[in-house]
Design a protein around this motif. Structure first.
Motif, PDB file in Angstrom:
ATOM      1  N   ALA A  36       0.893  -1.176  -0.097  1.00  0.00           N
ATOM      2  CA  ALA A  36      -0.053  -0.020   0.118  1.00  0.00           C
ATOM      3  C   ALA A  36       0.843   1.373   0.034  1.00  0.00           C
ATOM      4  O   ALA A  36       0.788   2.251  -0.720  1.00  0.00           O
ATOM      5  N   GLY A  37       1.958   1.272   0.862  1.00  0.00           N
ATOM      6  CA  GLY A  37       2.727   2.721   1.041  1.00  0.00           C
ATOM      7  C   GLY A  37       3.609   2.836  -0.027  1.00  0.00           C
ATOM      8  O   GLY A  37       3.781   4.094  -0.694  1.00  0.00           O
ATOM      9  N   GLY A  38       4.023   1.514  -0.884  1.00  0.00           N
ATOM     10  CA  GLY A  38       4.887   1.703  -1.874  1.00  0.00           C
ATOM     11  C   GLY A  38       4.304   2.033  -3.260  1.00  0.00           C
ATOM     12  O   GLY A  38       4.878   2.787  -3.772  1.00  0.00           O
ATOM     13  N   LEU A  39       2.988   1.623  -3.383  1.00  0.00           N
ATOM     14  CA  LEU A  39       2.118   2.074  -4.339  1.00  0.00           C
ATOM     15  C   LEU A  39       1.802   3.493  -4.685  1.00  0.00           C
ATOM     16  O   LEU A  39       2.195   3.924  -5.280  1.00  0.00           O
ATOM     17  N   ALA A  40       1.519   4.187  -3.344  1.00  0.00           N
ATOM     18  CA  ALA A  40       1.529   5.519  -3.195  1.00  0.00           C
ATOM     19  C   ALA A  40       2.968   6.227  -3.649  1.00  0.00           C
ATOM     20  O   ALA A  40       2.564   7.200  -4.591  1.00  0.00           O
ATOM     21  N   GLU A  81      -6.967   0.783  -9.226  1.00  0.00           N
ATOM     22  CA  GLU A  81      -7.655   2.100  -8.914  1.00  0.00           C
ATOM     23  C   GLU A  81      -7.684   1.843  -7.393  1.00  0.00           C
ATOM     24  O   GLU A  81      -7.731   3.173  -6.774  1.00  0.00           O
ATOM     25  N   ARG A  82      -7.890   1.021  -6.796  1.00  0.00           N
ATOM     26  CA  ARG A  82      -8.134   0.802  -5.145  1.00  0.00           C
ATOM     27  C   ARG A  82      -8.015  -0.492  -4.867  1.00  0.00           C
ATOM     28  O   ARG A  82      -7.864  -1.416  -5.889  1.00  0.00           O
ATOM     29  N   PHE A  83      -7.902  -0.853  -3.730  1.00  0.00           N
ATOM     30  CA  PHE A  83      -7.826  -2.025  -3.020  1.00  0.00           C
ATOM     31  C   PHE A  83      -9.129  -2.722  -2.794  1.00  0.00           C
ATOM     32  O   PHE A  83     -10.102  -1.840  -2.247  1.00  0.00           O
ATOM     33  N   GLU A  84      -9.542  -3.976  -2.933  1.00  0.00           N
ATOM     34  CA  GLU A  84     -10.937  -4.294  -2.838  1.00  0.00           C
ATOM     35  C   GLU A  84     -11.035  -5.447  -1.916  1.00  0.00           C
ATOM     36  O   GLU A  84      -9.902  -6.260  -2.082  1.00  0.00           O
ATOM     37  N   ALA A  85     -11.806  -5.466  -1.102  1.00  0.00           N
ATOM     38  CA  ALA A  85     -11.798  -6.615  -0.017  1.00  0.00           C
ATOM     39  C   ALA A  85     -12.073  -7.755  -0.809  1.00  0.00           C
ATOM     40  O   ALA A  85     -13.057  -7.995  -1.579  1.00  0.00           O
ATOM     41  N   ASP A  93     -12.995  -8.729   3.402  1.00  0.00           N
ATOM     42  CA  ASP A  93     -12.272  -8.243   4.448  1.00  0.00           C
ATOM     43  C   ASP A  93     -10.932  -8.048   3.715  1.00  0.00           C
ATOM     44  O   ASP A  93     -10.251  -8.899   2.876  1.00  0.00           O
ATOM     45  N   LEU A  94     -10.481  -6.863   3.857  1.00  0.00           N
ATOM     46  CA  LEU A  94      -9.304  -6.528   3.278  1.00  0.00           C
ATOM     47  C   LEU A  94      -7.848  -7.073   3.584  1.00  0.00           C
ATOM     48  O   LEU A  94      -6.813  -6.985   2.814  1.00  0.00           O
ATOM     49  N   ARG A  95      -7.874  -7.944   4.717  1.00  0.00           N
ATOM     50  CA  ARG A  95      -6.581  -8.417   5.040  1.00  0.00           C
ATOM     51  C   ARG A  95      -6.280  -9.398   4.298  1.00  0.00           C
ATOM     52  O   ARG A  95      -5.295 -10.057   4.249  1.00  0.00           O
TER      53      ARG A  95
END
Length: 85
Positions: A30-34, A55-59, A68-70
């Protein structure tokens, strides 16, 4: 994994070739993609056998069917521009 993502982002800033991260966890990327996006690079995820701009993370669904995003895990590719399968 944070160090690996920082290194991948630095490689992208240096305009090196595409790297492929195989099925990472959401907290690994997540941080690296930003950072990669801020550098003007593209991020693509493979879902259902096709690559598409991310475009986004989907659960993702757990064993009990609840989202669940985990449990998000998709192959991710980073490069200078989008491509198609």
């Amino acid at each position: 994994m944070r160090k690996k993502n920082a290194i991948l982002a630095a490689l992208k800033l240096a305009d090196l070739e595409v790297d492929y991260v195989v099925i990472p966890n959401i907290w690994d990327v997540a941080g690296g993609l930003a950072l990669v996006r801020a550098a003007g690079r593209t991020v693509q995820a493979q879902e259902g056998g096709r690559w598409a701009p991310m475009e986004r993370f989907e659960a993702s669904a757990r064993a009990d069917g609840k989202a669940d995003l985990r449990y998000w895990r998709l192959p991710v590719a980073i490069g200078p521009r989008p491509w198609r399968d």
